[in-house]
Design a protein around this motif. Structure first.
Motif, PDB file in Angstrom:
ATOM      1  N   GLU A  47       0.846  -1.184   0.000  1.00 20.15           N
ATOM      2  CA  GLU A  47       0.000   0.000   0.000  1.00 20.15           C
ATOM      3  C   GLU A  47       0.887   1.241   0.000  1.00 20.15           C
ATOM      4  O   GLU A  47       1.948   1.249   0.634  1.00 20.15           O
ATOM      5  CB  GLU A  47      -0.900   0.031   1.250  1.00 20.15           C
ATOM      6  CG  GLU A  47      -1.991  -1.038   1.267  1.00 20.15           C
ATOM      7  CD  GLU A  47      -3.099  -0.776   0.258  1.00 20.15           C
ATOM      8  OE1 GLU A  47      -3.069   0.301  -0.371  1.00 20.15           O
ATOM      9  OE2 GLU A  47      -3.968  -1.645   0.084  1.00 20.15           O
ATOM     10  N   PRO A  48       0.484   2.327  -0.698  1.00 21.74           N
ATOM     11  CA  PRO A  48      -0.742   2.461  -1.489  1.00 21.74           C
ATOM     12  C   PRO A  48      -0.675   1.745  -2.838  1.00 21.74           C
ATOM     13  O   PRO A  48      -1.694   1.490  -3.463  1.00 21.74           O
ATOM     14  CB  PRO A  48      -0.855   3.969  -1.703  1.00 21.74           C
ATOM     15  CG  PRO A  48       0.559   4.452  -1.696  1.00 21.74           C
ATOM     16  CD  PRO A  48       1.278   3.585  -0.699  1.00 21.74           C
ATOM     17  N   SER A  49       0.542   1.425  -3.297  1.00 18.64           N
ATOM     18  CA  SER A  49       0.678   0.729  -4.576  1.00 18.64           C
ATOM     19  C   SER A  49       0.650  -0.772  -4.343  1.00 18.64           C
ATOM     20  O   SER A  49       1.321  -1.286  -3.441  1.00 18.64           O
ATOM     21  CB  SER A  49       1.986   1.118  -5.269  1.00 18.64           C
ATOM     22  OG  SER A  49       2.165   0.392  -6.456  1.00 18.64           O
ATOM     23  N   LEU A  50      -0.119  -1.478  -5.164  1.00 25.40           N
ATOM     24  CA  LEU A  50      -0.254  -2.923  -5.016  1.00 25.40           C
ATOM     25  C   LEU A  50       0.930  -3.674  -5.610  1.00 25.40           C
ATOM     26  O   LEU A  50       1.193  -4.810  -5.252  1.00 25.40           O
ATOM     27  CB  LEU A  50      -1.556  -3.381  -5.684  1.00 25.40           C
ATOM     28  CG  LEU A  50      -1.909  -4.859  -5.622  1.00 25.40           C
ATOM     29  CD1 LEU A  50      -2.112  -5.306  -4.175  1.00 25.40           C
ATOM     30  CD2 LEU A  50      -3.170  -5.145  -6.443  1.00 25.40           C
ATOM     31  N   TYR A  51       1.662  -3.014  -6.500  1.00 24.59           N
ATOM     32  CA  TYR A  51       2.725  -3.720  -7.220  1.00 24.59           C
ATOM     33  C   TYR A  51       4.008  -2.898  -7.251  1.00 24.59           C
ATOM     34  O   TYR A  51       4.030  -1.699  -6.996  1.00 24.59           O
ATOM     35  CB  TYR A  51       2.290  -4.017  -8.653  1.00 24.59           C
ATOM     36  CG  TYR A  51       2.062  -2.777  -9.489  1.00 24.59           C
ATOM     37  CD1 TYR A  51       3.100  -2.184 -10.195  1.00 24.59           C
ATOM     38  CD2 TYR A  51       0.810  -2.188  -9.566  1.00 24.59           C
ATOM     39  CE1 TYR A  51       2.907  -1.041 -10.948  1.00 24.59           C
ATOM     40  CE2 TYR A  51       0.597  -1.034 -10.311  1.00 24.59           C
ATOM     41  CZ  TYR A  51       1.646  -0.471 -11.001  1.00 24.59           C
ATOM     42  OH  TYR A  51       1.452   0.674 -11.735  1.00 24.59           O
ATOM     43  N   SER A  71      -6.146  -9.285   3.376  1.00 21.95           N
ATOM     44  CA  SER A  71      -6.678  -9.657   2.064  1.00 21.95           C
ATOM     45  C   SER A  71      -7.545 -10.911   2.104  1.00 21.95           C
ATOM     46  O   SER A  71      -8.363 -11.144   1.219  1.00 21.95           O
ATOM     47  CB  SER A  71      -5.532  -9.882   1.070  1.00 21.95           C
ATOM     48  OG  SER A  71      -4.766  -8.713   0.900  1.00 21.95           O
ATOM     49  N   SER A 110     -10.118  -2.615  -6.299  1.00 30.55           N
ATOM     50  CA  SER A 110      -9.732  -1.486  -5.450  1.00 30.55           C
ATOM     51  C   SER A 110      -8.523  -0.733  -5.990  1.00 30.55           C
ATOM     52  O   SER A 110      -8.273   0.401  -5.604  1.00 30.55           O
ATOM     53  CB  SER A 110      -9.454  -1.968  -4.021  1.00 30.55           C
ATOM     54  OG  SER A 110      -8.328  -2.831  -3.992  1.00 30.55           O
ATOM     55  N   HIS A 111      -7.765  -1.353  -6.896  1.00 31.79           N
ATOM     56  CA  HIS A 111      -6.593  -0.710  -7.502  1.00 31.79           C
ATOM     57  C   HIS A 111      -6.758  -0.572  -9.016  1.00 31.79           C
ATOM     58  O   HIS A 111      -5.766  -0.464  -9.737  1.00 31.79           O
ATOM     59  CB  HIS A 111      -5.323  -1.518  -7.196  1.00 31.79           C
ATOM     60  CG  HIS A 111      -4.928  -1.500  -5.747  1.00 31.79           C
ATOM     61  ND1 HIS A 111      -5.514  -2.313  -4.809  1.00 31.79           N
ATOM     62  CD2 HIS A 111      -4.009  -0.760  -5.073  1.00 31.79           C
ATOM     63  CE1 HIS A 111      -4.965  -2.087  -3.621  1.00 31.79           C
ATOM     64  NE2 HIS A 111      -4.054  -1.159  -3.756  1.00 31.79           N
ATOM     65  N   TYR A 112      -7.995  -0.567  -9.467  1.00 35.31           N
ATOM     66  CA  TYR A 112      -8.269  -0.602 -10.904  1.00 35.31           C
ATOM     67  C   TYR A 112      -7.606   0.547 -11.661  1.00 35.31           C
ATOM     68  O   TYR A 112      -7.014   0.337 -12.725  1.00 35.31           O
ATOM     69  CB  TYR A 112      -9.778  -0.584 -11.154  1.00 35.31           C
ATOM     70  CG  TYR A 112     -10.128  -0.470 -12.620  1.00 35.31           C
ATOM     71  CD1 TYR A 112     -10.005  -1.561 -13.467  1.00 35.31           C
ATOM     72  CD2 TYR A 112     -10.545   0.755 -13.172  1.00 35.31           C
ATOM     73  CE1 TYR A 112     -10.294  -1.464 -14.813  1.00 35.31           C
ATOM     74  CE2 TYR A 112     -10.842   0.863 -14.515  1.00 35.31           C
ATOM     75  CZ  TYR A 112     -10.712  -0.256 -15.335  1.00 35.31           C
ATOM     76  OH  TYR A 112     -10.998  -0.135 -16.670  1.00 35.31           O
ATOM     77  N   SER A 113      -7.687   1.753 -11.151  1.00 36.72           N
ATOM     78  CA  SER A 113      -7.136   2.914 -11.866  1.00 36.72           C
ATOM     79  C   SER A 113      -5.646   2.775 -12.100  1.00 36.72           C
ATOM     80  O   SER A 113      -5.147   3.011 -13.215  1.00 36.72           O
ATOM     81  CB  SER A 113      -7.429   4.203 -11.084  1.00 36.72           C
ATOM     82  OG  SER A 113      -8.822   4.433 -10.995  1.00 36.72           O
ATOM     83  N   ASP A 114      -4.918   2.362 -11.061  1.00 39.76           N
ATOM     84  CA  ASP A 114      -3.470   2.170 -11.207  1.00 39.76           C
ATOM     85  C   ASP A 114      -3.154   1.019 -12.157  1.00 39.76           C
ATOM     86  O   ASP A 114      -2.211   1.096 -12.961  1.00 39.76           O
ATOM     87  CB  ASP A 114      -2.835   1.894  -9.842  1.00 39.76           C
ATOM     88  CG  ASP A 114      -2.817   3.112  -8.945  1.00 39.76           C
ATOM     89  OD1 ASP A 114      -2.928   4.236  -9.479  1.00 39.76           O
ATOM     90  OD2 ASP A 114      -2.695   2.942  -7.724  1.00 39.76           O
ATOM     91  N   LEU A 115      -3.947  -0.026 -12.073  1.00 43.14           N
ATOM     92  CA  LEU A 115      -3.709  -1.183 -12.935  1.00 43.14           C
ATOM     93  C   LEU A 115      -3.999  -0.865 -14.397  1.00 43.14           C
ATOM     94  O   LEU A 115      -3.329  -1.383 -15.298  1.00 43.14           O
ATOM     95  CB  LEU A 115      -4.562  -2.368 -12.472  1.00 43.14           C
ATOM     96  CG  LEU A 115      -4.231  -2.932 -11.083  1.00 43.14           C
ATOM     97  CD1 LEU A 115      -5.164  -4.087 -10.735  1.00 43.14           C
ATOM     98  CD2 LEU A 115      -2.782  -3.378 -11.007  1.00 43.14           C
TER      99      LEU A 115
END
Length: 296
Positions: A47-51, A71, A110-115
């Motif tokens: 967090e905040p980045s998933l990857y 999770s 929940s992380h769609y925009s970044d993905l």
């Protein structure tokens, strides 16, 4: 173990031992695990980045997905693809709907925009004159999200002009049901994009396999099944599913799925054993050792 089951396992593994030894010695597998370890150091709670994205000259682009705390909480069930439009492209007349693991798809959402930004970037990179290999990896639920992201990415890649991405997961729960497996198999070129590595000492892959869902989840892709005696590859969905049946052992109850099982030493041990087997074969040391895989 019944003798009939022993014979089935022996026959399944006899064809997978050679490919298992090849896989465990491959650079992408070790690059993927190194990326996961780096992701933990840089962003341990995802967090905040998933990857974490690793780009090095003349090397593959490696995307390592993490597993945020919590999770797994109450999200072991399957949810309908009708609720998530991003994967409608997988549906067909024979399988108009499928089910996805709730924890993985909610983390994805929940992380769609970044993905989406990451996906568009990778698609553009694939159009270059010399596109790099893309390795997408993750452990635990992070690996499940890596699987979903790879499927999503494949929709927009022109595989006739670029290298297919390679999704390598470690100790990840299964992501969907039989209908999802059938949908993925409709894309024949995608089958070889997925490699799932599972140790018989890692109980996290079984965490969603409750009595109510054991029969619902089905695997797709190639599974590298690892035990103390060696490793072997299998693509048989029924045999693989048997390895995910939950147990009530003490270690299974005490392992924290958010921390993840360490695959680094396992990979090194298997690599060393594979090399020893090669030397024995060259020296006329006889046949290989039978591999037993049984989750405790």
């Amino acid at each position: 173990m019944p003798e009939s089951l022993k014979m089935i396992i022996k026959n399944l593994f006899s064809s997978g031992l050679e490919s298992g030894n090849f896989v465990v010695n491959s650079d992408p597998v070790h690059q993927a695990w190194c990326a996961i370890e780096q992701q933990r150091r840089v962003n341990p709670i995802a967090e905040p980045s998933l990857y974490n994205e690793i780009i090095q000259p003349e090397n593959p682009i490696v995307i390592a997905f993490g597993t945020p705390p919590g999770s797994f909480d109450g999200q072991e069930g399957l949810v309908s693809s009708k609720d998530f439009a991003h994967f409608e492209f997988l549906c067909n007349k024979s399988n108009p709907v499928f089910c996805i693991n709730e924890a993985a798809i909610k983390l994805f959402q929940s992380h769609y925009s970044d993905l989406l930004v990451l996906k568009n970037k990778l698609v553009e990179n694939s159009k270059s004159k010399t596109p790099p290999l893309i390795i997408i990896t993750g452990q635990s639920v992070g690996g499940s999200v890596a699987t979903l992201f790879t499927l999503w990415l494949l929709e927009d890649l022109n595989l006739s002009k670029t290298k297919p991405p390679l999704c390598i997961t470690f100790g990840s729960p299964l992501v969907g049901d039989e209908q999802l497996r059938k949908c993925v198999l409709e894309f024949s070129a995608w089958k070889s994009c997925f490699l799932h590595i599972v140790s018989d000492q890692d109980h996290t892959p079984k965490i969603f396999m409750s009595r109510n869902t054991t029969g619902a989840y089905k695997p797709f892709g190639t599974f590298l099944l690892c035990s103390a005696s060696g490793c072997a590859c299998s693509e048989d969905p029924d045999f693989i599913s048997e390895q995910f049946v939950p147990t009530n052992s003490h270690s299974a109850q005490t392992q924290d799925p958010n921390l993840g099982f360490s695959y680094g030493q396992i990979l090194e041990d298997l690599k060393r054993k594979a090399l020893c087997n090669v030397f024995k074969s060259i020296g006329g040391g006889g046949g290989g050792k039978e591999v037993h895989f049984k989750i405790a």
